[in-house]
Design a protein around this motif. Structure first.
Motif, PDB file in Angstrom:
ATOM      1  N   LYS A  52     -11.753  44.994  25.992  1.00  0.00           N
ATOM      2  CA  LYS A  52     -11.230  45.399  27.307  1.00  0.00           C
ATOM      3  C   LYS A  52     -12.084  44.808  28.435  1.00  0.00           C
ATOM      4  N   ALA A  53     -13.395  44.794  28.252  1.00  0.00           N
ATOM      5  CA  ALA A  53     -14.275  44.214  29.275  1.00  0.00           C
ATOM      6  C   ALA A  53     -13.984  42.728  29.461  1.00  0.00           C
ATOM      7  N   GLN A  54     -13.770  42.005  28.366  1.00  0.00           N
ATOM      8  CA  GLN A  54     -13.453  40.583  28.464  1.00  0.00           C
ATOM      9  C   GLN A  54     -12.108  40.365  29.159  1.00  0.00           C
ATOM     10  N   ILE A  55     -11.146  41.210  28.873  1.00  0.00           N
ATOM     11  CA  ILE A  55      -9.821  41.086  29.484  1.00  0.00           C
ATOM     12  C   ILE A  55      -9.903  41.367  30.986  1.00  0.00           C
ATOM     13  N   ILE A  56     -10.599  42.430  31.352  1.00  0.00           N
ATOM     14  CA  ILE A  56     -10.730  42.768  32.774  1.00  0.00           C
ATOM     15  C   ILE A  56     -11.427  41.629  33.523  1.00  0.00           C
ATOM     16  N   LEU A  57     -12.510  41.122  32.952  1.00  0.00           N
ATOM     17  CA  LEU A  57     -13.213  40.011  33.595  1.00  0.00           C
ATOM     18  C   LEU A  57     -12.336  38.769  33.691  1.00  0.00           C
ATOM     19  N   LEU A  90      -0.472  35.796  24.457  1.00  0.00           N
ATOM     20  CA  LEU A  90      -0.678  36.623  25.650  1.00  0.00           C
ATOM     21  C   LEU A  90      -1.054  38.060  25.303  1.00  0.00           C
ATOM     22  N   ASN A  91      -0.667  38.522  24.140  1.00  0.00           N
ATOM     23  CA  ASN A  91      -1.005  39.893  23.742  1.00  0.00           C
ATOM     24  C   ASN A  91      -2.527  40.082  23.647  1.00  0.00           C
ATOM     25  N   ARG A  92      -3.252  39.003  23.375  1.00  0.00           N
ATOM     26  CA  ARG A  92      -4.700  39.103  23.242  1.00  0.00           C
ATOM     27  C   ARG A  92      -5.381  39.338  24.588  1.00  0.00           C
ATOM     28  N   MET A  93      -4.653  39.132  25.683  1.00  0.00           N
ATOM     29  CA  MET A  93      -5.210  39.318  27.032  1.00  0.00           C
ATOM     30  C   MET A  93      -4.528  40.427  27.799  1.00  0.00           C
ATOM     31  N   ARG A  94      -3.805  41.300  27.105  1.00  0.00           N
ATOM     32  CA  ARG A  94      -3.142  42.442  27.757  1.00  0.00           C
ATOM     33  C   ARG A  94      -4.088  43.634  27.797  1.00  0.00           C
ATOM     34  N   LEU A  95      -4.100  44.331  28.921  1.00  0.00           N
ATOM     35  CA  LEU A  95      -4.934  45.530  29.047  1.00  0.00           C
ATOM     36  C   LEU A  95      -4.379  46.702  28.253  1.00  0.00           C
ATOM     37  N   SER A  96      -3.095  46.694  28.000  1.00  0.00           N
ATOM     38  CA  SER A  96      -2.466  47.839  27.332  1.00  0.00           C
ATOM     39  C   SER A  96      -2.553  47.760  25.811  1.00  0.00           C
ATOM     40  N   GLN A  97      -3.372  46.869  25.308  1.00  0.00           N
ATOM     41  CA  GLN A  97      -3.506  46.748  23.854  1.00  0.00           C
ATOM     42  C   GLN A  97      -4.178  47.977  23.264  1.00  0.00           C
ATOM     43  N   LYS A  98      -4.026  48.163  21.977  1.00  0.00           N
ATOM     44  CA  LYS A  98      -4.660  49.293  21.288  1.00  0.00           C
ATOM     45  C   LYS A  98      -6.164  49.015  21.167  1.00  0.00           C
ATOM     46  N   GLY A  99      -6.926  50.092  20.974  1.00  0.00           N
ATOM     47  CA  GLY A  99      -8.349  49.955  20.704  1.00  0.00           C
ATOM     48  C   GLY A  99      -9.130  50.086  21.937  1.00  0.00           C
TER      49      GLY A  99
END
Length: 165
Positions: A11-16, A156-165
């Motif tokens: 999540k931190a990587q995605i937000i950044l 693109l799913n790898r960079m979505r904030l709504s992913q599980k985990g």
């Protein structure tokens, strides 16, 4: 860089990732007339943060966040290859990311060298590199959409904030 067996970024990587993307676009959009502003700065002898524009502040923020991204990527790694990727695709992705990171470091560093260091040539290099960064980032986005929509490999799913985990 470390490559993990994870299928998604943290999540931190995605937000950044998204924050840096937005800030880079904002910096590029606010860069109009910076050549004129920089020349006036050189002529007046202004130094430091005095007279800084939103473009300068955005560039400083991008630089700091990119350094954080690099540390985070080094510590957490990145997901492995997408399903069905060829060796050529993996190499292209690897080198494409290296070019993006190089430009994301070089562009604000050159801008800082021009703005804070008074190096005129760095300002011209900064402008050229920033346009190259925007083009490479656009290519990156187009390829991510192509992977997602055409190859349907979940890029693109790898960079979505709504992913599980």
């Amino acid at each position: 860089m470390l490559v993990s067996t994870r299928t998604e970024y943290s999540k931190a990587q995605i937000i950044l990732h998204w924050l840096v993307a937005i800030l880079i676009l904002a910096a590029w959009l606010t860069g109009d007339n910076m050549g004129r502003v920089l020349r006036a700065r050189f002529d007046s002898g202004t130094t430091g943060f005095e007279g800084s524009t939103p473009h300068v502040w955005l560039g400083c923020a991008v630089f700091v966040l990119i350094l954080i991204r690099l540390v985070l990527r080094r510590v957490q790694g990145a997901p492995g290859a997408l399903p069905g990727s060829t060796e050529m695709m993996e190499k292209a992705a690897h080198w494409g990311h290296r070019v993006i990171y190089l430009l994301m470091i070089a562009v604000p560093a050159l801008g800082a060298l021009a703005w804070f260091g008074g190096v005129r040539a760095a300002g011209e290099a900064h402008e050229t590199a920033s346009n190259a960064l925007l083009l490479v980032a656009l290519g990156h986005a187009v390829l991510a959409i192509w992977h997602h929509a055409i190859r349907k490999d979940g890029a693109l799913n790898r960079m979505r904030l709504s992913q599980k985990g």
